[in-house]
Design a protein around this motif. Sequence first.
Motif, PDB file in Angstrom:
ATOM      1  N   PRO A 195       0.807  -1.228   0.000  1.00 34.41           N
ATOM      2  CA  PRO A 195       0.000   0.000   0.000  1.00 34.41           C
ATOM      3  C   PRO A 195       0.837   1.273   0.000  1.00 34.41           C
ATOM      4  N   LEU A 196       1.965   1.260   0.714  1.00 36.91           N
ATOM      5  CA  LEU A 196       2.822   2.440   0.754  1.00 36.91           C
ATOM      6  C   LEU A 196       3.535   2.651  -0.582  1.00 36.91           C
ATOM      7  N   GLU A 197       3.921   1.564  -1.244  1.00 37.88           N
ATOM      8  CA  GLU A 197       4.501   1.693  -2.579  1.00 37.88           C
ATOM      9  C   GLU A 197       3.502   2.331  -3.532  1.00 37.88           C
ATOM     10  N   ALA A 198       2.246   1.894  -3.460  1.00 36.23           N
ATOM     11  CA  ALA A 198       1.218   2.472  -4.325  1.00 36.23           C
ATOM     12  C   ALA A 198       1.047   3.960  -4.037  1.00 36.23           C
ATOM     13  N   MET A 199       1.003   4.320  -2.764  1.00 37.48           N
ATOM     14  CA  MET A 199       0.843   5.727  -2.393  1.00 37.48           C
ATOM     15  C   MET A 199       1.971   6.589  -2.949  1.00 37.48           C
ATOM     16  N   ALA A 200       3.182   6.031  -2.999  1.00 32.51           N
ATOM     17  CA  ALA A 200       4.349   6.801  -3.417  1.00 32.51           C
ATOM     18  C   ALA A 200       4.249   7.287  -4.860  1.00 32.51           C
ATOM     19  N   VAL A 201       3.453   6.605  -5.687  1.00 31.35           N
ATOM     20  CA  VAL A 201       3.335   7.022  -7.088  1.00 31.35           C
ATOM     21  C   VAL A 201       1.936   7.527  -7.414  1.00 31.35           C
ATOM     22  N   GLY A 202       1.155   7.818  -6.372  1.00 36.52           N
ATOM     23  CA  GLY A 202      -0.148   8.421  -6.624  1.00 36.52           C
ATOM     24  C   GLY A 202      -1.228   7.457  -7.037  1.00 36.52           C
ATOM     25  N   CYS A 203      -1.139   6.212  -6.605  1.00 30.20           N
ATOM     26  CA  CYS A 203      -2.203   5.237  -6.867  1.00 30.20           C
ATOM     27  C   CYS A 203      -3.087   5.156  -5.625  1.00 30.20           C
ATOM     28  N   PRO A 204      -4.392   5.414  -5.737  1.00 29.64           N
ATOM     29  CA  PRO A 204      -5.258   5.346  -4.559  1.00 29.64           C
ATOM     30  C   PRO A 204      -5.328   3.923  -4.008  1.00 29.64           C
ATOM     31  N   VAL A 205      -5.387   3.817  -2.697  1.00 34.12           N
ATOM     32  CA  VAL A 205      -5.334   2.519  -2.016  1.00 34.12           C
ATOM     33  C   VAL A 205      -6.677   2.210  -1.375  1.00 34.12           C
ATOM     34  N   ILE A 206      -7.126   0.975  -1.598  1.00 31.12           N
ATOM     35  CA  ILE A 206      -8.342   0.434  -0.979  1.00 31.12           C
ATOM     36  C   ILE A 206      -7.909  -0.823  -0.250  1.00 31.12           C
ATOM     37  N   CYS A 207      -8.036  -0.862   1.076  1.00 29.62           N
ATOM     38  CA  CYS A 207      -7.481  -2.020   1.789  1.00 29.62           C
ATOM     39  C   CYS A 207      -8.314  -2.391   3.004  1.00 29.62           C
ATOM     40  N   SER A 208      -8.058  -3.588   3.506  1.00 32.57           N
ATOM     41  CA  SER A 208      -8.786  -4.084   4.664  1.00 32.57           C
ATOM     42  C   SER A 208      -8.387  -3.326   5.923  1.00 32.57           C
ATOM     43  N   ASN A 209      -9.262  -3.386   6.905  1.00 30.96           N
ATOM     44  CA  ASN A 209      -9.025  -2.666   8.160  1.00 30.96           C
ATOM     45  C   ASN A 209      -8.568  -3.608   9.265  1.00 30.96           C
ATOM     46  N   SER A 210      -7.908  -4.711   8.897  1.00 31.37           N
ATOM     47  CA  SER A 210      -7.525  -5.723   9.876  1.00 31.37           C
ATOM     48  C   SER A 210      -6.049  -5.654  10.215  1.00 31.37           C
ATOM     49  N   SER A 211      -5.697  -6.307  11.321  1.00 28.03           N
ATOM     50  CA  SER A 211      -4.312  -6.466  11.805  1.00 28.03           C
ATOM     51  C   SER A 211      -3.546  -5.145  11.780  1.00 28.03           C
ATOM     52  N   SER A 212      -2.394  -5.114  11.130  1.00 28.66           N
ATOM     53  CA  SER A 212      -1.524  -3.937  11.178  1.00 28.66           C
ATOM     54  C   SER A 212      -1.897  -2.851  10.177  1.00 28.66           C
ATOM     55  N   LEU A 213      -2.771  -3.148   9.235  1.00 30.85           N
ATOM     56  CA  LEU A 213      -2.981  -2.231   8.113  1.00 30.85           C
ATOM     57  C   LEU A 213      -3.486  -0.847   8.525  1.00 30.85           C
ATOM     58  N   PRO A 214      -4.396  -0.721   9.503  1.00 30.80           N
ATOM     59  CA  PRO A 214      -4.765   0.642   9.917  1.00 30.80           C
ATOM     60  C   PRO A 214      -3.579   1.459  10.428  1.00 30.80           C
ATOM     61  N   GLU A 215      -2.607   0.796  11.075  1.00 32.72           N
ATOM     62  CA  GLU A 215      -1.405   1.509  11.524  1.00 32.72           C
ATOM     63  C   GLU A 215      -0.596   2.038  10.351  1.00 32.72           C
ATOM     64  N   VAL A 216      -0.557   1.257   9.293  1.00 30.48           N
ATOM     65  CA  VAL A 216       0.291   1.586   8.154  1.00 30.48           C
ATOM     66  C   VAL A 216      -0.343   2.658   7.273  1.00 30.48           C
ATOM     67  N   VAL A 217      -1.602   2.475   6.918  1.00 35.94           N
ATOM     68  CA  VAL A 217      -2.210   3.379   5.938  1.00 35.94           C
ATOM     69  C   VAL A 217      -2.842   4.605   6.570  1.00 35.94           C
ATOM     70  N   GLY A 218      -3.136   4.560   7.867  1.00 35.36           N
ATOM     71  CA  GLY A 218      -3.766   5.706   8.512  1.00 35.36           C
ATOM     72  C   GLY A 218      -5.068   6.079   7.829  1.00 35.36           C
ATOM     73  N   ASP A 219      -5.251   7.378   7.559  1.00 32.05           N
ATOM     74  CA  ASP A 219      -6.463   7.832   6.876  1.00 32.05           C
ATOM     75  C   ASP A 219      -6.224   8.033   5.386  1.00 32.05           C
ATOM     76  N   ALA A 220      -5.155   7.425   4.859  1.00 32.41           N
ATOM     77  CA  ALA A 220      -4.798   7.618   3.454  1.00 32.41           C
ATOM     78  C   ALA A 220      -5.296   6.493   2.567  1.00 32.41           C
ATOM     79  N   ALA A 221      -6.232   5.683   3.061  1.00 35.10           N
ATOM     80  CA  ALA A 221      -6.802   4.595   2.263  1.00 35.10           C
ATOM     81  C   ALA A 221      -8.290   4.486   2.545  1.00 35.10           C
ATOM     82  N   GLU A 222      -9.006   3.941   1.575  1.00 33.90           N
ATOM     83  CA  GLU A 222     -10.411   3.584   1.769  1.00 33.90           C
ATOM     84  C   GLU A 222     -10.410   2.177   2.359  1.00 33.90           C
TER      85      GLU A 222
END
Length: 367
Positions: A285-312
């Motif tokens: 998800p962070l690689e995608a963010m780095a080039v301007g690709c919107p991220v849609i990801c699950s809200n489980s385990s560590s992912l909310p820590e990683v993506v914060g409010d920058a993903a759907e």
Amino acid sequence: MKIAFDQQVFLLQEYGGISRYLCSLVRELATMPAITAQVFAPLHVNRNLAGLGNELSRGRALSRLPPKLLRPVMFASKVMARREMARFKPDIVHETYYCEDDFRPNGARRVLTVYDLIHERYPDLFVNSEGTTRPKRVAANRVDHVICISESTRRDLVSYCGVPEEKTSVVYLGVDVDFVQAVTPRRQYHPRPFLLYVGARGGYKNFERFVRAFALSPRLRQEFDLLCFGGGQLQTAERQMIVDAGLGPDQVVQMGGGDEILAALYQQAAAFVYPSLYEGFGIPPLEAMAVGCPVICSNSSSLPEVVGDAAESFDPLDEEAMLAAMEAVLASPSRRSALIAAGQTRYQQFTWEKCARETEAIYRKLL
């Protein structure tokens, strides 16, 4: 301060996330004053080590290692690494994987990084989960300190392995984004708009539920395809699942290749979707963010820590919720733009320099 990294993972991975993390950490530590960092992998198959050079890594790369020779070579490498580390006289031994043996030189303190507790959380998905769980539990309780790559991983480590919380710290990984930012795509890799999926597709990766959720929408089926990068070719059972979900046989495609192709796909995708049930961290998800690709990801385990409010985000067990998240981004140019802008800020919080600095602080507290 002298830090020795042992040989373990470098005989288990030719490439891979763990060895990439360790090489990035060693490289950053070596730039710090009064730090000497060294990898001791006398015999190994790892290709990431070549980037460290002879000053930071000692060992011989084996071009090929038949499975029947793995155990004797691992034993020989361990014996040689112990001898070389004893001569090095490290203050810290950073163990690279899960070993029940204590092979530190006298007086050295031991640190271990734990990446995830997938085998403990989902034992039914693995043939021999105890084969990983037991040495992980023994090693984590034996060492002096455990670094976890997310708060989620730390909670699971304490819960499943009984490690005292005060013996643990969280240090987030860094993200290598140069490869995705530097690429100018040479061609369009897919003729229709597509959603990008990256990595393995089995078990906890939740790929089948993602396909079914996508197929629920006539609009998505009409306007988009699904493109999977990596993970091997689509298997017969996967192709049948795709057809059973109501998609055309060519509407889900698989592609492999190097970083340049992956970077281009991030740039060309309408969105990146990460439906995993569990991740110890989650770099894509962070690689995608780095080039301007919107991220849609699950809200489980560590992912909310990683993506914060920058993903759907969505509940990965709820197909309707997954579909709603995809439609919210793909049907709204303003939402898509907002995610791209948030992602451009978010990924910059995860650097190898920060990872190394926080790791070095843990070493010093142990001495």
